[in-house]
Design a protein around this motif. Structure first.
Motif, short mmCIF file in Angstrom:
data_model
loop_
_atom_site.label_atom_id
_atom_site.label_comp_id
_atom_site.label_asym_id
_atom_site.label_seq_id
_atom_site.Cartn_x
_atom_site.Cartn_y
_atom_site.Cartn_z
N UNK A 31 -1.82 9.60 18.29
CA UNK A 31 -0.66 8.74 18.13
C UNK A 31 -0.07 8.79 16.73
N UNK A 32 -0.55 9.70 15.90
CA UNK A 32 0.02 9.86 14.55
C UNK A 32 1.37 10.56 14.62
N UNK A 64 4.80 16.54 8.79
CA UNK A 64 5.10 15.57 7.73
C UNK A 64 5.24 14.14 8.24
N UNK A 65 5.82 13.89 9.44
CA UNK A 65 5.93 12.50 9.90
C UNK A 65 4.60 11.76 10.02
N UNK A 66 3.48 12.49 10.08
CA UNK A 66 2.17 11.83 10.16
C UNK A 66 1.83 11.06 8.89
N UNK A 80 -0.40 6.72 9.14
CA UNK A 80 -1.84 6.67 8.85
C UNK A 80 -2.43 5.32 9.26
N UNK A 81 -1.67 4.27 9.08
CA UNK A 81 -2.12 2.95 9.49
C UNK A 81 -2.11 2.84 11.01
N UNK A 82 -3.15 2.25 11.61
CA UNK A 82 -3.18 2.10 13.08
C UNK A 82 -1.98 1.32 13.63
N UNK A 83 -1.46 0.40 12.83
CA UNK A 83 -0.32 -0.40 13.28
C UNK A 83 0.97 0.42 13.38
N UNK A 84 1.02 1.55 12.65
CA UNK A 84 2.24 2.35 12.62
C UNK A 84 2.23 3.49 13.63
N UNK A 115 0.84 -1.19 0.00
CA UNK A 115 0.00 0.00 0.00
C UNK A 115 0.88 1.24 0.00
N UNK A 116 0.63 2.12 -0.95
CA UNK A 116 1.42 3.34 -1.04
C UNK A 116 0.91 4.37 -0.05
N UNK A 117 1.83 5.17 0.48
CA UNK A 117 1.45 6.23 1.42
C UNK A 117 0.86 7.43 0.68
N UNK A 118 -0.07 8.12 1.28
CA UNK A 118 -0.58 9.35 0.66
C UNK A 118 0.49 10.43 0.66
N UNK A 119 0.57 11.13 -0.45
CA UNK A 119 1.58 12.18 -0.57
C UNK A 119 1.11 13.46 0.14
N UNK A 120 -0.18 13.75 0.00
CA UNK A 120 -0.74 14.95 0.60
C UNK A 120 -1.30 14.61 1.98
#
Length: 265
Positions: A89-90, A223-225, A229-233, A2-7
């Protein structure tokens, strides 16, 4: 994969900073190129350089008001987003009551700065001079005090999370902003008090342009958020025992964090 959102939330300070920078450049270039550096009716008789508010009280008043409103709204959204992301926790969460209080004071004084900025753009310097200068003071003082509190918060976070270098970078960027802007504001106030209009106008423009870099610095925080985005991260919330331990950090540890030559573990 799964790719991370850029925005993500980091776009908020980008919008705020670009609006502020675009407004300043638009007003300055319009006065120089379109108005040929003319003397506005709201300028002092001895002044040759226009203040931002002199230009904003003329035909570019709609741009001035819109720019101040959008800048402050998106900057305040950046403060709120940073607080919410830490709560979720983001971002690295606040682990003590003191940090949460500092975060709350940061937002509170940012709102004071917002009221000052919006109102100074509405109450023109020529027609409402006393009100205009009152709101100018609220704008500068509000955001300066807010910056001091967020520096304090990031210092505490950085002590407890030395492995996250972005906290330290953000702390030093904001601390440098506070020191530089405070020194420039003192010079600006002295020049204004002694009626040295042209130097005061120059310092006002410098202070305003530097403010845009402070706004952009919140990209470092938000930006680190993108990676959480995934609850596991996400970062786990600290336990009450960890909170008690965090509140008892020694003064020696605090002084180590503030030394620029110290490396994070």
């Amino acid at each position: 994969m799964v790719s991370r959102p850029v925005i993500s939330y980091w776009i908020l300070p980008i919008i705020s900073g670009l609006v502020w920078l675009g407004m300043l450049l638009g007003m300055l270039l319009s006065w120089i190129i379109d108005d040929h550096g003319r003397h506005y009716s709201t300028m002092a008789s001895t002044a040759d350089i226009a203040y931002i508010s002199n230009i904003g009280a003329d035909r570019l008043r709609p741009l001035f008001i819109a720019g101040c409103v959008l800048t402050s709204v998106f900057l305040d959204l950046s403060f709120v987003a940073e607080r919410w992301l830490r709560h979720r926790g983001r971002l690295i969460p606040n682990s003590s009551v003191g940090e949460k209080i500092l975060a709350g004071l940061t937002i509170a004084f940012a709102l004071v700065g917002t009221i000052g900025l919006i109102c100074l753009s509405i109450f023109q310097t020529g027609k409402h001079k006393r009100l205009h200068y009152t709101f100018l003071f609220l704008f500068i003082a509000g955001y300066m005090i807010s910056a001091i509190f967020i520096c304090w918060e990031y210092q505490r976070l950085g002590i407890k999370h030395r492995e996250h270098k972005m906290l330290r970078i953000s702390y030093w960027v904001k601390l440098i902003f506070v020191i530089v802007e405070l020194a420039l504001c003192v010079v600006f106030a002295v020049c204004s008090k002694t009626r040295n209009q042209n130097p005061a106008a120059v310092f006002e423009w410098i202070i305003s342009f530097i403010f845009s870099f402070y706004v952009f610095s919140f990209v470092i925080d938000l930006y680190p958020a993108v990676r959480t985005k995934s609850p596991d991260a996400r970062y786990p919330k600290p336990s009450p025992r960890e909170t008690d331990h965090d509140d008892s950090i020694s003064n020696e540890s605090r002084s180590n964090f503030t030394r620029p030559d110290m490396e994070m573990a």
